[in-house]
Design a protein around this motif. Sequence first.
Motif, PDB file in Angstrom:
ATOM      1  N   ALA A  87       0.845  -1.190   0.000  1.00 56.98           N
ATOM      2  CA  ALA A  87       0.000   0.000   0.000  1.00 56.98           C
ATOM      3  C   ALA A  87       0.880   1.239   0.000  1.00 56.98           C
ATOM      4  CB  ALA A  87      -0.892   0.010   1.235  1.00 56.98           C
ATOM      5  N   TYR A  88       0.445   2.233  -0.717  1.00 56.42           N
ATOM      6  CA  TYR A  88       1.193   3.494  -0.830  1.00 56.42           C
ATOM      7  C   TYR A  88       0.129   4.568  -0.929  1.00 56.42           C
ATOM      8  CZ  TYR A  88       3.404   6.976  -3.997  1.00 56.42           C
ATOM      9  OH  TYR A  88       3.818   8.108  -4.630  1.00 56.42           O
ATOM     10  N   ILE A 100      -6.039   9.076  -0.011  1.00 51.59           N
ATOM     11  CA  ILE A 100      -5.845   8.856  -1.446  1.00 51.59           C
ATOM     12  C   ILE A 100      -4.958   7.615  -1.579  1.00 51.59           C
ATOM     13  CG2 ILE A 100      -4.970   9.842  -3.597  1.00 51.59           C
ATOM     14  CD1 ILE A 100      -5.224  12.643  -2.232  1.00 51.59           C
ATOM     15  N   ASP A 101      -5.504   6.556  -2.135  1.00 50.94           N
ATOM     16  CA  ASP A 101      -4.846   5.244  -2.082  1.00 50.94           C
ATOM     17  C   ASP A 101      -4.373   4.664  -3.391  1.00 50.94           C
ATOM     18  OD1 ASP A 101      -5.472   4.732   0.587  1.00 50.94           O
ATOM     19  OD2 ASP A 101      -7.444   3.952   0.073  1.00 50.94           O
ATOM     20  N   PHE A 102      -3.154   4.140  -3.343  1.00 52.06           N
ATOM     21  CA  PHE A 102      -2.683   3.161  -4.313  1.00 52.06           C
ATOM     22  C   PHE A 102      -2.484   1.869  -3.516  1.00 52.06           C
ATOM     23  CE2 PHE A 102      -0.435   6.483  -7.024  1.00 52.06           C
ATOM     24  CZ  PHE A 102      -0.838   6.027  -8.268  1.00 52.06           C
ATOM     25  N   GLU A 103      -3.014   0.761  -3.981  1.00 51.16           N
ATOM     26  CA  GLU A 103      -2.715  -0.523  -3.348  1.00 51.16           C
ATOM     27  C   GLU A 103      -2.409  -1.528  -4.446  1.00 51.16           C
ATOM     28  OE1 GLU A 103      -4.990  -0.910   0.933  1.00 51.16           O
ATOM     29  OE2 GLU A 103      -6.069  -1.529  -0.844  1.00 51.16           O
ATOM     30  N   PHE A 104      -1.346  -2.279  -4.239  1.00 52.91           N
ATOM     31  CA  PHE A 104      -0.939  -3.253  -5.250  1.00 52.91           C
ATOM     32  C   PHE A 104      -1.213  -4.642  -4.712  1.00 52.91           C
ATOM     33  CE2 PHE A 104       1.582   0.564  -5.594  1.00 52.91           C
ATOM     34  CZ  PHE A 104       1.560   0.840  -6.950  1.00 52.91           C
ATOM     35  N   LEU A 105      -2.151  -5.351  -5.345  1.00 58.09           N
ATOM     36  CA  LEU A 105      -2.525  -6.670  -4.878  1.00 58.09           C
ATOM     37  C   LEU A 105      -1.719  -7.706  -5.662  1.00 58.09           C
ATOM     38  CD1 LEU A 105      -6.423  -6.177  -4.882  1.00 58.09           C
ATOM     39  CD2 LEU A 105      -4.732  -5.267  -3.297  1.00 58.09           C
ATOM     40  N   GLY A 106      -0.944  -8.498  -4.932  1.00 60.67           N
ATOM     41  CA  GLY A 106      -0.061  -9.482  -5.563  1.00 60.67           C
ATOM     42  C   GLY A 106      -0.831 -10.595  -6.249  1.00 60.67           C
ATOM     43  N   ASN A 107      -0.083 -11.447  -6.942  1.00 59.77           N
ATOM     44  CA  ASN A 107      -0.724 -12.527  -7.691  1.00 59.77           C
ATOM     45  C   ASN A 107       0.252 -13.684  -7.848  1.00 59.77           C
ATOM     46  OD1 ASN A 107      -2.869 -13.707  -9.063  1.00 59.77           O
ATOM     47  ND2 ASN A 107      -3.251 -11.874 -10.297  1.00 59.77           N
ATOM     48  N   LEU A 108      -0.236 -14.777  -8.371  1.00 67.26           N
ATOM     49  CA  LEU A 108       0.636 -15.903  -8.683  1.00 67.26           C
ATOM     50  C   LEU A 108       1.632 -15.481  -9.752  1.00 67.26           C
ATOM     51  CD1 LEU A 108      -2.136 -18.652  -8.838  1.00 67.26           C
ATOM     52  CD2 LEU A 108      -0.380 -18.395  -7.057  1.00 67.26           C
ATOM     53  N   SER A 109       2.782 -16.121  -9.802  1.00 68.05           N
ATOM     54  CA  SER A 109       3.789 -15.821 -10.829  1.00 68.05           C
ATOM     55  C   SER A 109       3.136 -15.845 -12.202  1.00 68.05           C
ATOM     56  CB  SER A 109       4.899 -16.876 -10.839  1.00 68.05           C
ATOM     57  OG  SER A 109       5.518 -16.935  -9.607  1.00 68.05           O
ATOM     58  N   GLY A 110       3.398 -14.802 -12.963  1.00 71.75           N
ATOM     59  CA  GLY A 110       2.866 -14.761 -14.320  1.00 71.75           C
ATOM     60  C   GLY A 110       1.469 -14.173 -14.434  1.00 71.75           C
ATOM     61  N   ASP A 111       0.751 -14.066 -13.311  1.00 76.22           N
ATOM     62  CA  ASP A 111      -0.563 -13.427 -13.357  1.00 76.22           C
ATOM     63  C   ASP A 111      -0.427 -11.968 -12.931  1.00 76.22           C
ATOM     64  OD1 ASP A 111      -2.025 -15.534 -14.305  1.00 76.22           O
ATOM     65  OD2 ASP A 111      -2.570 -16.288 -12.327  1.00 76.22           O
ATOM     66  N   PRO A 112      -1.271 -11.120 -13.494  1.00 76.78           N
ATOM     67  CA  PRO A 112      -1.064  -9.677 -13.273  1.00 76.78           C
ATOM     68  C   PRO A 112      -1.422  -9.189 -11.865  1.00 76.78           C
ATOM     69  CG  PRO A 112      -3.093 -10.064 -14.500  1.00 76.78           C
ATOM     70  CD  PRO A 112      -2.418 -11.396 -14.380  1.00 76.78           C
ATOM     71  N   TYR A 144       5.064   5.973  -9.533  1.00 81.43           N
ATOM     72  CA  TYR A 144       3.645   6.068  -9.194  1.00 81.43           C
ATOM     73  C   TYR A 144       3.427   7.431  -8.538  1.00 81.43           C
ATOM     74  CZ  TYR A 144       4.038   1.134 -10.182  1.00 81.43           C
ATOM     75  OH  TYR A 144       4.299  -0.053 -10.815  1.00 81.43           O
ATOM     76  N   SER A 145       2.535   8.226  -9.127  1.00 79.98           N
ATOM     77  CA  SER A 145       2.405   9.619  -8.691  1.00 79.98           C
ATOM     78  C   SER A 145       0.991   9.971  -8.284  1.00 79.98           C
ATOM     79  CB  SER A 145       2.810  10.571  -9.821  1.00 79.98           C
ATOM     80  OG  SER A 145       4.036  10.192 -10.391  1.00 79.98           O
ATOM     81  N   ILE A 146       0.929  10.868  -7.308  1.00 75.09           N
ATOM     82  CA  ILE A 146      -0.348  11.449  -6.912  1.00 75.09           C
ATOM     83  C   ILE A 146      -0.221  12.957  -7.028  1.00 75.09           C
ATOM     84  CG2 ILE A 146      -1.982  11.841  -5.012  1.00 75.09           C
ATOM     85  CD1 ILE A 146      -1.035   9.132  -3.839  1.00 75.09           C
TER      86      ILE A 146
END
Length: 287
Positions: A87-88, A100-112, A144-146
């Motif tokens: 989270a950022y 004001i949120d950016f959140e990056f949700l991980g995934n399995l290798s190769g999935d976005p 990544y900018s706000i």
Amino acid sequence: MASSLSSCWALTLLIWGLLAVASMANFYSDFDITWGNDRVLNNGEQLHLSLDKYSGSGFQSKNEYLFGNIHMRLKLVPGNSAGTVTAYYLSSQGQTHDEIDFEFLGNLSGDPYTLHTNVFSQGRGNREQQFHLWFDPTKDFHTYSILWNPNHIKFSVDGTPIRVFKNAEHLGVPFPKNQPMKLYSSLWNADDWATRGGLIKTDWSQAPFVASYSNFEADACVASKSSASSSSPCKEASGSAWLSQEALDTNGQEKLKWVQKNYMVYNYCTDTKRFPQGLPPECSLSS
Ligand SMILES: *[C@@H]1O[C@H](CO)[C@@H](O)[C@H](O)[C@H]1NC(C)=O
């Protein structure tokens, strides 16, 4: 409207005493480690957050900002990052906080990865937009900018706008503009919901998971209660074109359309099932 906006400004400036700063950071001088102590590696130029079975980690800015143009370069957890969230975000404090949120949700290798965004004003969020990215965010650092000013909030990735949240106060929607916010970042386990709705669990045999940060830049109005009388109003500061920017130029609008068409995977503004009484008022505004 215009005059009430500017008197609001005057009040805000009085209370907070804003100072315009452009800082090329040093992670020592700009941030405090708030969580996970030795899971944070910081050499001033780069900072690494890690997550293991026992704890995640996080940091926050020393400064509070009231409007800003903020950039961070991030390289996300590589490999099987399913269940992890990086989270950022900017946030004020209290029940009626703005965020004001950016959140990056991980995934399995190769999935976005899913890039999740949200805007809270006066304690209310429910304004999610989600995207996939047009590159692998774990291979290299990306910016990544706000941009947050009184007119709008713009989320960008490598200079490409992905979302614009406009000030819709004229439609009765509160806009974040009175509560200074700190910048926060953290890496944590959210395998109860993050990846495919919680179906895929974090694989702890891959731990520690590491997210990396570099080149933090804040061209921002720094709020400080103590310096109320001394500082010059942020608004007048030279070189802060971002502060009065009203909307996207044609090029920006085209890029935004490209992202929305090809990479947007969820938009609260088109989720009529979720809002049977009608979509939120700001959804009627075009970017
Ligand atoms: C993970 O990958 C799947 C399959 O491509 C995708 O549907 C999903 O949106 C991705 N992101 C998350 C956070 O589950």
